[in-house]
Design an enzyme around this catalytic site. Sequence first.
Site, PDB file in Angstrom:
ATOM      1  CG  ASP A  66       0.894  86.794   8.528  1.00  0.00           C
ATOM      2  OD1 ASP A  66       0.691  85.783   9.239  1.00  0.00           O
ATOM      3  OD2 ASP A  66       1.303  87.856   9.008  1.00  0.00           O
ATOM      4  CD  GLU A 125       7.463  89.345   7.614  1.00  0.00           C
ATOM      5  OE1 GLU A 125       7.951  90.495   7.680  1.00  0.00           O
ATOM      6  OE2 GLU A 125       7.086  88.724   8.618  1.00  0.00           O
TER       7      GLU A 125
END
Length: 368
Positions: A66, A125
């Site tokens: 990520d 997120e």
Amino acid sequence: MDYVKTRRALHKIPELGFEEVKTQQLLLDMIDTMPGDNLTVETWRTGIFVFVRGASPTKTIGYRTDIDGLPLEENTGYSFSSEHPGRMHACGHDFHMTIALGALEYMAAEPPRNNVLFIFQPAEEGPGGAEPMLRSEPMKKWKPDTIFALHVAPELPVRTISTRPGLLFANTSELYIDFKGVGGHAAYPHKAFDMTVAASYFVTQLQQIVARRVDPLDSAVVTIGKIQAGTVQNIIAETSRLEGTIRTTSGSVMKDVKGEIEKLARGMEISNDCNITIDYGANYYQVYNEEEVTEKFTALMKEMGYDCREADRAMTGEDFGYMLKEIPGFMFWLGVDSQAGLHQSSLKPKEEALEYGVSIVKDTLYHL
């Protein structure tokens, strides 16, 4: 590649989900310095796919990292602190990206037996990049047979890894509840419908869901972390808002909990003469590690001399779960030994963990 230098360069430019423009460019610049004979690079929004052609492939192995940061003001005191006010890599994604680049550098110089797909995923997120990335054309073209990922663990020592077959992270959902009533003068409460009272009562009612509507052998959490209502002390609030999160260890319980919240809302509308709207925001599917490949990975790590620990199930969320829902694989924790935890403004993972992370990912890709 200088792992520390790379990590620090990434740490300075944290960006929120689907805004990772500088991050994407820095990653592409780093990838461009690697031998490219066996690499094919494609971008997707602010993310990147890098396909590594294997020497004699029988399958494709995926590795996902990520790339986004958090809306948080940094408080580390680093000389390389965030250059973006109110933004920080407080979840270790700067580490994750550096480790992925380091492993990719090995693959580019010495192609593995099987094909490898590196996935640099935005918006972990929020609002969630894994699910739409799964539907992208590059993923359809290069869809892995197996996939894995890591997450830094501040509470674990460097050179320690932790995972488990089966459930690792929970199903999660954001929760936003808006109340609309009638405001008025504090001296005339009978002429108003007070949304401060309605929201407060709703919070207490929510606690009954887990206590009395969920099987005690299942696990669920409903937390309200923020309440907004009113403007000044002598005006009855016309509106109010609750913000929270739902966590469950099964998809069916998540559905049931949401159903119970909606029942409560219908009853509250009648009893408090108000309108209530519910928004579940971003929803993340559970991270469920496939047993065979997880155990194969753990055995390999033990052979390499790492301290391998059985992980506890956690109520944290990770949108990598969407990838594991469709592709067998696993996620593991990498020890980075920080006094501050994840999502804290003073998170300071030890940089010596970078080398170990690269080694773990590289050897797993060569041997999985």
